[in-house]
Design a protein around this motif. Structure first.
Motif, mmCIF file in Angstrom:
data_model
loop_
_atom_site.group_PDB
_atom_site.id
_atom_site.type_symbol
_atom_site.label_atom_id
_atom_site.label_comp_id
_atom_site.label_asym_id
_atom_site.label_seq_id
_atom_site.Cartn_x
_atom_site.Cartn_y
_atom_site.Cartn_z
ATOM 1 N N GLY A 16 19.511 -2.046 36.401
ATOM 2 C CA GLY A 16 20.255 -3.128 35.771
ATOM 3 C C GLY A 16 20.251 -3.039 34.258
ATOM 4 O O GLY A 16 19.755 -2.073 33.669
ATOM 5 N N SER A 17 20.807 -4.082 33.639
ATOM 6 C CA SER A 17 20.966 -4.109 32.181
ATOM 7 C C SER A 17 20.523 -5.444 31.613
ATOM 8 O O SER A 17 20.576 -6.476 32.295
ATOM 9 C CB SER A 17 22.441 -3.884 31.804
ATOM 10 O OG SER A 17 22.908 -2.633 32.243
ATOM 11 N N LEU A 18 20.100 -5.392 30.370
ATOM 12 C CA LEU A 18 19.794 -6.587 29.589
ATOM 13 C C LEU A 18 20.188 -6.318 28.154
ATOM 14 O O LEU A 18 20.185 -5.166 27.701
ATOM 15 C CB LEU A 18 18.303 -6.924 29.648
ATOM 16 C CG LEU A 18 17.745 -7.581 30.905
ATOM 17 C CD1 LEU A 18 16.231 -7.670 30.820
ATOM 18 C CD2 LEU A 18 18.346 -8.961 31.111
ATOM 19 N N ARG A 19 20.479 -7.395 27.436
ATOM 20 C CA ARG A 19 20.772 -7.295 26.005
ATOM 21 C C ARG A 19 19.826 -8.210 25.253
ATOM 22 O O ARG A 19 19.858 -9.428 25.444
ATOM 23 C CB ARG A 19 22.217 -7.681 25.706
ATOM 24 C CG ARG A 19 22.628 -7.403 24.270
ATOM 25 C CD ARG A 19 23.909 -8.097 23.935
ATOM 26 N NE ARG A 19 24.518 -7.606 22.706
ATOM 27 C CZ ARG A 19 25.367 -8.319 21.975
ATOM 28 N NH1 ARG A 19 25.703 -9.538 22.350
ATOM 29 N NH2 ARG A 19 25.880 -7.797 20.876
ATOM 30 N N LEU A 20 19.016 -7.620 24.411
ATOM 31 C CA LEU A 20 18.071 -8.385 23.597
ATOM 32 C C LEU A 20 18.686 -8.666 22.227
ATOM 33 O O LEU A 20 19.476 -7.863 21.717
ATOM 34 C CB LEU A 20 16.770 -7.613 23.423
ATOM 35 C CG LEU A 20 16.077 -7.129 24.694
ATOM 36 C CD1 LEU A 20 14.749 -6.467 24.331
ATOM 37 C CD2 LEU A 20 15.876 -8.254 25.674
ATOM 38 N N SER A 21 18.290 -9.793 21.652
ATOM 39 C CA SER A 21 18.729 -10.159 20.317
ATOM 40 C C SER A 21 17.525 -10.437 19.439
ATOM 41 O O SER A 21 16.501 -10.935 19.909
ATOM 42 C CB SER A 21 19.616 -11.416 20.356
ATOM 43 O OG SER A 21 20.777 -11.200 21.112
ATOM 44 N N LYS A 76 25.554 -11.983 10.810
ATOM 45 C CA LYS A 76 24.698 -12.914 11.559
ATOM 46 C C LYS A 76 23.217 -12.614 11.366
ATOM 47 O O LYS A 76 22.373 -13.296 11.948
ATOM 48 C CB LYS A 76 25.031 -12.850 13.050
ATOM 49 C CG LYS A 76 26.422 -13.338 13.396
ATOM 50 C CD LYS A 76 26.661 -13.295 14.901
ATOM 51 C CE LYS A 76 28.041 -13.824 15.250
ATOM 52 N NZ LYS A 76 28.298 -13.770 16.720
ATOM 53 N N ASN A 77 22.899 -11.592 10.578
ATOM 54 C CA ASN A 77 21.500 -11.188 10.400
ATOM 55 C C ASN A 77 20.795 -11.008 11.741
ATOM 56 O O ASN A 77 19.690 -11.503 11.966
ATOM 57 C CB ASN A 77 20.736 -12.219 9.563
ATOM 58 C CG ASN A 77 21.107 -12.152 8.096
ATOM 59 O OD1 ASN A 77 21.547 -11.129 7.603
ATOM 60 N ND2 ASN A 77 20.934 -13.259 7.408
ATOM 61 N N THR A 78 21.459 -10.313 12.631
ATOM 62 C CA THR A 78 20.952 -10.152 13.986
ATOM 63 C C THR A 78 21.007 -8.689 14.404
ATOM 64 O O THR A 78 21.981 -7.996 14.115
ATOM 65 C CB THR A 78 21.752 -11.012 14.981
ATOM 66 O OG1 THR A 78 21.665 -12.388 14.596
ATOM 67 C CG2 THR A 78 21.214 -10.863 16.398
ATOM 68 N N VAL A 79 19.952 -8.265 15.064
ATOM 69 C CA VAL A 79 19.876 -6.911 15.620
ATOM 70 C C VAL A 79 19.825 -7.039 17.132
ATOM 71 O O VAL A 79 19.174 -7.938 17.669
ATOM 72 C CB VAL A 79 18.633 -6.174 15.104
ATOM 73 C CG1 VAL A 79 18.519 -4.795 15.746
ATOM 74 C CG2 VAL A 79 18.689 -6.047 13.584
ATOM 75 N N TYR A 80 20.506 -6.128 17.813
ATOM 76 C CA TYR A 80 20.593 -6.163 19.274
ATOM 77 C C TYR A 80 20.010 -4.891 19.875
ATOM 78 O O TYR A 80 19.954 -3.847 19.241
ATOM 79 C CB TYR A 80 22.050 -6.302 19.709
ATOM 80 C CG TYR A 80 22.761 -7.494 19.129
ATOM 81 C CD1 TYR A 80 23.571 -7.358 18.000
ATOM 82 C CD2 TYR A 80 22.630 -8.758 19.695
ATOM 83 C CE1 TYR A 80 24.222 -8.446 17.455
ATOM 84 C CE2 TYR A 80 23.275 -9.850 19.158
ATOM 85 C CZ TYR A 80 24.073 -9.690 18.040
ATOM 86 O OH TYR A 80 24.711 -10.780 17.502
#
Length: 116
Positions: A16-21, A76-80
């Motif tokens: 499966g898959s997940l996306r972290l932020s 957004k100052n966000t890393v994924y």
């Protein structure tokens, strides 16, 4: 004070898959390199991937190369961290930090559990 807040973890079946932020907030953040790290039970924390804020250039640990993709949204100052083809050995608490890590920036992390 800089804060790094990880989210997006969960329980997923193998394959499966997940996306972290990782949301970055606080005072001006000058480090140009951001990384994802993980710590499995009974093991030391290890490097997973890094990205350059300015260019988007990335680098991966051999264990995740071809399956994980790190990206960033400067506005957004966000890393994924997009994680595909997950394996049980990917089970760990995932953290973001500068690379090399700053000991003052470790957050709570987000738990990723991959079941067989």
């Amino acid at each position: 004070q800089v804060q790094l807040v990880e989210s997006g973890g969960g329980l997923v079946q193998a394959g499966g898959s997940l996306r972290l932020s990782c949301a970055v907030s606080g005072r001006t953040f000058r480090s140009n390199l951001m990384g994802w790290f993980r710590q499995a039970p009974g093991k030391e924390r290890e490097f997973v991937a890094r990205i350059t804020w300015s260019t988007g250039g990335s680098y991966y640990a051999n264990s995740v190369k071809g399956r994980f993709t790190i990206s960033r949204d400067n506005a957004k100052n966000t890393v994924y961290l997009q994680m595909n083809s997950l394996k049980p050995e990917d089970t760990a608490v995932y953290y973001c930090n500068t690379d090399p890590p700053n000991s003052d920036y470790w957050g709570q992390g987000t738990q990723v559990t991959v079941s067989t």
